[in-house]
Structures are given as structure tokens and as C-alpha cells.
Motif scaffolding. Sequence first.
Motif, mmCIF file in Angstrom:
data_model
loop_
_atom_site.group_PDB
_atom_site.id
_atom_site.type_symbol
_atom_site.label_atom_id
_atom_site.label_comp_id
_atom_site.label_asym_id
_atom_site.label_seq_id
_atom_site.Cartn_x
_atom_site.Cartn_y
_atom_site.Cartn_z
ATOM 1 N N UNK D 39 36.506 -18.317 35.538
ATOM 2 C CA UNK D 39 37.773 -17.601 35.348
ATOM 3 C C UNK D 39 38.803 -18.438 34.598
ATOM 4 N N UNK D 59 36.938 -13.431 34.892
ATOM 5 C CA UNK D 59 38.157 -12.620 34.837
ATOM 6 C C UNK D 59 39.350 -13.446 34.369
ATOM 7 N N UNK D 60 40.372 -12.736 33.953
ATOM 8 C CA UNK D 60 41.625 -13.363 33.525
ATOM 9 C C UNK D 60 41.412 -14.379 32.403
ATOM 10 N N UNK D 78 36.995 -8.353 33.559
ATOM 11 C CA UNK D 78 38.290 -7.715 33.800
ATOM 12 C C UNK D 78 39.460 -8.678 33.560
#
Lengths: 152, 499, 381, 245
Positions: D39, D59-60, D78
Motif C-alpha cells: 500500500x 490500495x492508496x 482501490x
Amino acid sequence: MKKVVAIKEYCVACGLCEVYCATVHSRYPDSVLKAFKLSPQKPVSRVFLEKSEQWSGGIQCRHCKDAPCIAACITGAMYRNRDGIVLLDEERCVQCSTCVIACPYGLIKESDMGGRKVLLKCDLCYQLAESPTCVTYCPNEALIWVEEGETL
Amino acid sequence: MAISLKLPEFLVVRDKERCIECQVCVNQCANEAHIWDQDLEQVVSNDVACVNCHRCVVYCPTRALRIEEWKQDFKKNANWDGISIKQTYLQAESGGTLLIGMGNDKAYPIYWDHLLLNASQVTNPSIDPLREPIELRTYLGRKPDLLKNPSAFREELPPQLQLEVPVMFSAMSFGSVSLNTHRSLAAAASELGIYWNAGEGGLHEDLFSYSPKTIVQVASGRFGINASMLKRAGGIEIKIGQGAKPGIGGHLPGEKVEEDVSRTRRIPYGSDAISPAPHHDIYSIEDLRQLIYSLKEATAYERVVGVKVAAVHNIAAIASGIARAGADIIVLDGFRGGTGAAPLRIRDNVGLPAEFALAAVDQRLREEGIRNEVSLVIAGGIRNSADIIKAIALGADAIYIGTAALIALGCHMCQKCYTGKCNWGIATQQPDLVRRVNPKIGRERLVNLVRSWEHEMKEMLGGMGINAIESLRGNRLMLRGVGLNAKELEILGIKAAGE
Amino acid sequence: MLREGKIRIPSGCAVSGIINRKGQVFSGIDIVDSIANMRERSNGLGGGFAAYGIYPEYRDCYAMHIFYDDIKAKEDTDYYINRNFEVNLSERIPVRKVKVIENQPIIWRYFLSPIPRRIEDVGGDEDEFMAQFVMQINAMIEGAFVASSGKNMGAFKGVGYPEDIGEFYRLDEYKAYLWTAHGRFPTNTPGWWGGAHPFTLLDWSVVHNGEISSYDTNRRFVEMYDYKCTLQTDTEVIIYLFDLLLRKIGLSLEEAVSVVAAPFWEDLDDLGPLKSRQLRNLRILYASALLNGPFSIILASGNGLMALNDRIKLRPLVAAEKDECLYVASEEAAIRAVAKDLDRVWAPRGGEAVVGLLEGKSDLLSASSSGRKIAGKCSGS
Amino acid sequence: MESRIDATGKHYKTLNQEIISGMNGGTTKLILDNVNGQRYIGDALEGNQEIIIHGVPGNDLAVFMNGLHITVYGNIQDGGANTMNEGTLVVHGSAGDTLGYGMRGGEIYIRDDVGYRAGIHMKEYGDDRPIIVIGGGAGNFLGEYMAGGLIILLNLEGRENCLGNYTGSGMHGGAIYVRGDIEKQRKKIKARIVPVQNAEAEELNHYIGRFSKYFDRNPGPVRPEEYFKIVGTGARPYKKLYVGV
């Protein structure tokens, strides 16, 4: 010499400077109610609330070092006292309004006192021990009493 | 045009004997409830415009003004009272959702007022704060598990917020309140050695010098958030919810989005600033963890990251999840929490009292053995130093004040913040009104308030024979309940007075 | 009337402690005389003693002193003892008839070796096993109360003036290298023997004077770490706190002292950056372990004793030395009563611990209560 | 200076620290191999450096990023470019949900599709104007609550349903340009639909040109009639929702 400085960022344009100035220069300097209710003529202020869209502030005679009003006065009624305050001796004033014209800031005003013309200018409440009345009563400390050149 | 059935709320009572027609009231009323009538040469009232903010009352140099409730009786009806009828008229005329400012004003029980504090008599001494040290310093932030990491104290601890008094100014965004309000809060917090929360609207560039004492908020609208601001701030708070409107987002109306607000929030001038109800990257607890750690990564793990939630029914479990998601501070905002604008029905009917939320969460985190690892801050309706002391005895580390701080700045609780015409210069962006808060005076008043509370807290602590605030934290034996039923006492985890 | 534990009873007190740091044993006469000298500080509603080194022939066994209200409580307890221990000796504690001592419970002692499998069942930590066993008995079995359970030590306590309690328990016949004593002044009491001091856990004992204003903060803190506060007394929470800090977490005695009597924030600045950071961190991490309010305590273990009072010295404490003996007491006279010629007498500052360890020991935490191990068989005859 | 990091088995904390030390050490082009789920790559980073990612970043990605040019060979998950401030993200693949949430500036180029809630809450102020160019289609809620910036949906495969439902709901600023037939999708759109003006073609060509350069896919010069534009219903979409008590 101390001066009154208007801080336009905090002036709330309420007009209390005018109310208290008028009161303190009235026959009943200790009571707003009496000053306005009992005075034969409506008391008048020597500080003037200027308002525009962008700013507001209570302004009054600057007590200029090189005061044009003193120079212009035809009777010598306009003078500077020992503390440097520019004052108008009402006894000697003949209401010729030369000073009104001479003032570059337009801060000497004429007023009608029951048919009698008087000239109004700020005397910094020099007879009071504390700060000028407009400063004392400014509810938002937007008028302050500081030495000239003092940073805020 | 069909006639409006609305009635004025207030009556402007002008004592003609005292009025000097100075027009100060006219100058001060942004709602134009006072009007100078040229023909009559006198000030006249437009009562329907009056919001009872007292600006004119306070400013009137002859005390000629008083505001009264507009007394209009309705036929007696315990069910359909006047308020309900008037609100029905209003919605029938407008088709709008009812909007209101400030916290819940309904007569729900205030549990703080049902708690009594202990004091020492004979068996142990009370301590006199005038002569003896009494410490209020508090550290907020994550603490390592003592059993798993027994030598943590030898290393640098995770970041902590050091508070000289366990009080902080809670989130009020720039946009919702004026820049001068922010200036006052920021300067006061810095002087007091506490933190203020800039809210979700970002931090105005003029206030960057106060950044070390500023908590910036990451809310669903992500206004004003960027890397440099996160790194600059003293602490970061993820706002999930707000006590005044749990489960609801916020709309800052476009008329409050003037140039400075627009620049600070990075949105176009005059456009609504919409904070939706959820963060769209948080639809579950593990997503919260993702955001918490994105913020920790962004700040090299050097910033405290708190999470603020509204107190709702299942708050104990939620708080436990937040602690386990990695939050350093959990803020519980009770249902009396303030707001610049909230839908009335939400404000008045959703949430939990902060007292219950706090008691339940503190107890739950203890039962799970993790209370020591996370800080608990309580917000929502704290009115005075006694409320604070009671909150700490129930288990809070510190408290947030919002409304109390605004009242210190001059707010008169007229509840019209959403109009943008706050006559006290607080909840407005109108330049002539913003000037009404002089930050120098504002700072002094806030500092005075907190300092006076500080002394009162020391008096109460000293009376209990305690000289450090941490020894009151969760010390529920110092509380007794009056006028509470057995279940309420059980939830609060306290004994009844006399027990 | 509610018994202690159902209700919280504040009390005032006298404390005294004597250790022979060379480990030479001496009879209970001195400690009884010392505490008796402070009779004015107690009101006859509680007195007690802790003695270390009294059971050399059973030194590897857990010596469990238990009060039973009735034979039913003893039968219930015996059932659990037999399931968990090998019983090397089970007997009534010999007492002397003393006119003013009445309503005594059945006072029993056992010398026990835990069954290794039972320790394994709970994770293999013998100390934790013992601590949990004792707290279970106290919490679960109506009418049974464990007065002490450490090795080669015992607590002797009851309702009465301490000198009468000493007479009752025939302390003149015991020899210990470390004695502590307590005379209690409870504000009210149902006259329950379990409520008297010292309070013990493993081989820790605490006698305590004063009232802890932070009690509920401390209680709720230790209860997060599996302690059960059944008595609602300060003494109980104090001993659990020390057990948590010293045994479970493993702080040094000095560190534990700076937790329970933390220096004021403003005093930290003068201590240099490293020291002040560590003390600051300790205080931040252990905020709920600060003992706030007036207290002076004597914490003892098989290794020695530590006397401490609160950080603003709201309760008295005097210490004295004579050769290898260290004395601590609420009043100097209590020391002078048993040792006329002293090498040194001093009043410790608030929050400053007086530590007296047996020769060769570096910490209060006894070998018998440090770390995981499985007990061997008891060596007693 | 170019350097490489093998991300195999590394926790994101370690990987991101290595990225930062690489940047601090003067790396201008950093290649990350075998990325899989780590991440926060690029989190809050500033500068002009380039990061090339092989694999699927976690993510991020590029959250709070303030500069940098990140290219991903693979799909992203996401929260890509979450609250991104400046910089460029180029994805040779598709993006997961919530791409460019609260984005304040910078550019995103997605070769294929984006998931639900792309470009939600995008903002705009002065020169800060976030851009998202999508080669394929989008999931529901595209541009929800959009307050500024630009989303261009090229629909290169010419799908009839390149838009998801509730596109542009609550939109009060910025614009979404969609290439394709409006009629089949009209009811999915919760904002105002307007024709594309000739004058707007130049700006569209500018960003589409970049897209083409990154991916070697070119829909050709913009002909306004091939596109339609979605704009907000006004700066104050909820003005009439409330009435003050």
C-alpha cells in the motif's frame, strides 16, 4: 505624542465612538442618557465614523505637527497646547470656517447648534486622565491610544 | 402570493424613554431587525427579522433594548405545541428540510448534572492548589502494550500531544467559522499549551505559524488536505462523524465560500462545499485502518492520528474497532455536540449522550485490555470545569470544547450559524461581520476561560486528595449518581449517592 | 453489615519493618514490641505481621495460610487444593488463647507443591498459576480467604491490636530474617480477619498506612491485567500493582518506584535528557499506576523490603540502620523501642524508596517468583 | 540516476522507506519489481522523480502525492490517487474503486476501465485542476459530488454501457466528457448534459494526446459530435433543500 489609531480590521462600525464622544463633550459628560435627553441641542461628536463597503473606522483630528488649521486660523483661536494637542479656543473662534477648508483630512466639521454654528474638532479629551473617550469605549479595541510610531 | 403563516419568534422591546436614536443597533444588526426610518426620524423594529442574538442589547449605550419571546398562545395542546405547529407551517411553505445551528437544545437528561464528586474528609487530606503542586498535564497518543513491550519507555514513544490542561478546542472549520475565530482559537491554544482543531476546511495560510498546536481534520470532503499541511500540523484527526448529526454529512453553503475559504479548501469560489456522510474510501473498519496508515505513512509516523466518531448506539464495539484499526486517539462526540448547521430532526433525535458513550467505551476497552494503548477524548456539550472533571473520572483522557469556546468569543446561542450572518462575527464570512471578532480580545477571553477552569479543576482534584490528573482518569469511585435509575448507574459504572 | 470487599473501608495505620540483611533470623518479639509502641495509631480492629524465613524445612513449598469461616469453606477449598497440588503438610496454625481476641476463623496452613501438569494447563508460568489460584479462591469460595501463599514466609493477621495478634499467633516462637507489622485504624469494620494487613500475593507482602485517592484508577488498571480486586482495599491494589510492574512487566524496583511515586513534571527537567525522557515516558505509559494520595508502605519479599511514601510525603516514614539491620516505621520511637543504639536514623523524602535487600540479592523480585518454571518436588521432611 | 527495488515479500512500510531513501539518495527513476499489494506507494511524496511499478500495487497508491510520475504495468487496486495534489499516474491496465477521491490536482491516465466512484469529490482551485482520462468505461457514481476538474471517458471499445448508474450525482463543478452515444445512457446521468463545443476540442485533444502517447491508443482528433459533456446543475446543488428554523 500619543495618537488615536483606528484599526480598520476590527472596526465594527457601531458608532459608539460618536455616541461617547458627543456625551463627554456635552453638558452631561457622565451620562449618555442625560446628554442626549436633556441637552438643549443634540450632542455632537468630534470623532466621525467613516463607513464604506470595504472598511470602516472612527477618525478624528490628526493633530498634525505642522498643522494647516493653526496657520489658517484668522483669530489665533486654533492653537497647540504644551502636550502638542491642537485645540480650538471657542471664545476666540468667530466661526469663519477657514480651518475647515484648511484641514487636509476634512476632520474639522461645522455643526448647527440650535441656530448657532459651531466648529467641532477632536481635543483628545485632554482634560481626562485616561485615554480619549472614543478609545475607552470602543467595544472591539479598534481605536487604540499609542505613541506615534509605536508598532501595533 | 399566498400569505405566510409564519409568526415572529421574538419581539424587540425598545424603551422609548431610553432610546437616544443613536442607531448603534441599526449599525450592528445584520438581519435588519432595526431600521432607521427617515420619515419618522427614529429607529423602528422589524421583529420578524430578529434572531435574539443580543448584539443590539449588548451594544445599546443606554440599555434601551431587550428582546422577548414573541408570545403568541396557541390553544393548549400537550401534543401539538406551538413549536410543532410553526415548524409544520414552515415546511408546508418551503418544502425544505429544517436546518438549525448549534447543539441539541431539547430537554434530554444531562447526566453530568446527575453526577456528584467526592472530596476528602479526615481519612485522607485534601490538597490546596494554592500551595501545593497539582498537575493537569496530559499526553494523548498511542501507548505501547506494556506486557508485550516492557522496555518501551527506554525508546522514543510514538508521537504524543502534550496538553497542559486536558482541554482542546474542537473542530470548527474555516468556512463554517470566520478566520478571526480561527485566529483567536489558534493563538489561545498556543498560549495555553493545548491544541485547537482547525476542522475539515483546511488551515488558512495566515495561521501556519500555529501549526504545531493545530490538529487538522481529514473529513469526507478532504478539503484543504495536502501532504505539506499534514506534515506541518501538530496532529491529524479523521472525522467520521459529528455528535450533532451522526450519519449525516455537511453542506457549507456557497455564500460562505468566499475567496479565502475557496483558496483554503481548494474549491471554486461560491460553490457549495459538500462533505458527504461517509468517506468514500471508508466503507468498513479495515478501510479506516487503510486511511489511518496512509496518514501515518504520509507523516513518517511522526504525527498522532485520531479518529472522531459520533456517539451512536453500538459505540463501544465501534471504538474497540477504531483502537484496533490503529487510531492513536478516539474522539467520542456526544449528541449534544455543536454544529454550524444540521438538519433539525437529526440533531434532535439521533445519537447518544456523551456520558454514556464514554462510560461504555472506557469500560469496554478495559475489558479488552486495550484502554491503556489509546487515548479517549470526549466532546459534545461540555459546559464547565466540573463537566470535565466528571468526564475524566468516568474515563476520558481529555475533552474538546466547541460551543463553550464560541460562547467565550461572544456567541449568544441564537442557533442561526447556517445563515452566514452571525452578528458576533463568528459563524460568518461577511467581511464587515468577520471584523467583529478581534483576535486579540478573542484570544484573551479564551485564555481566561481555560485558565479559570484550570484553577477550578485543581480545586476539585485537590479536594479529592489527588495531585495529578491521571489519578482521576477512570476513577469512578470519585463519582456518585443522584436521580439515576439502576440501569443508568450500571452503564455509568458508578454507585448511587449514599452508597 | 457488609464485609470488606463488598464495601470500601478507609483506614489509618502504623507500620513497622525490620530486616537482617545478612539473613540471620530472629524471633518475632522485636517486631511485636515495635508495633506495640505505636498503639495510639491503631484502634484494635486489625493487626498483622509478615515473616520471611520462618519455614526453612519447607523452603521449597508454597506455605499457604488460609482463613476459613466454616468447615464447608475448608472442604471446598481442599477440593481445589488437592486437584492442583501435592500436599506435603496440612495443619491448624498453632495459636495461644488471648482474652481479647475473639471470633477467630479456622486458621489453617498447608505446604504445597503444584502439580506440574496443572501449571502446563495454564501456560507454564508457575507464578501466574499461583497468583491466579489464590485470586480464584478469594473470589470464588465463600468463607475462604488466603492470608498468604509464598515460600518460606507467612502472614499472621487478625482483628485486634497487633501485639495481641502477635501473642495469639505465638510469634515469639517463630524466627525470621525479615518482619513487617501493621496496626490498623479502620473507620469502621465488620471485624473480618481477611481485611487486616499485611496483604500478600506470591511471596510479596504489603503493609500500608494511608488512603490511596487514586484507588479506582489503579484498580481498573490492574484489572486489565487479570487481577481480581476482591477486598476493595488500597493494600490489595498496591500489591497487585507491584506484582504487575515487577514480575509481569519486569521493571526494576527503581523504575517501579518512579511509576507509583512519579516525579512531578517540572522536576524532570533537572535530570538530564536521557533520564528525564525515560521518567517522562514511564509516567506517560504508566499514568494509571501512579499512587496518588497519602501513603507509606512497606513492600516485602523473600529478598528484602522496600519502604516508600507518597511523592509529597503526606504520611510519615522513618528509617534507621544498626549494623546489618535496617528498620523502617511510621515513627522513630517504634524503632528506638527495639534498637536503642542506631548507626543512622533518617526521614526519607517523599517518593524516595528505602530498600533493604538480603546480601547477594540485587532486586526485590524473588527467584521463586521470577520467570516461568515448573516446580520440583518439595524438599520438606 | 536509475535504481531498482525488488518488492518481493516486503511489507509496505519497508518498501516505502526504501523508496524514500532511494529518492533522498538522488534516484530520479525508480523501478519497483514484483510489487504485489504493498500500500501507499508514493504517499505524500514530492518532487519530479519517476516511479515505474511492475505488478499490482496495493490500495492508496499515490495517496496525497504531490508531484512524481508513477507508471504502473498492471492493474491498480482501490483508492488510487486518493486526495492526490500534483503529479501523474499512468496505469497500463484498469483501476479499482474510488480512483482520484478528493483529488486536488495532477493527472491520471487509465488505459482500461475504472471501478465504482471514480473522480468522486474532485476539486479545483486556480491552476490546480485534476484530470482523469479513462480509456475504457466506468462503474457507478463516476464524478459524484464533483466540484471541479476534468474527467474524460474515451470508451475506446465503443461499449454502449460505458457509464455506470448515478453518474455525476451531486456534481456542482468541473466536467465529464464522454465519447459515445448519449441516448442509451441518458438516464444514468444525474447531472446536466450539454453538447461539446468546438472550442473545447483543443483542450480535449491535449489530454487525449497524452493518453495516446502513454498507451499507443488513439481515438483520433476530437470531433465534438462524438462526445457529450456532463456538468453540474449549478454551484449550489442543494440550495433549496433546506429551510432555516
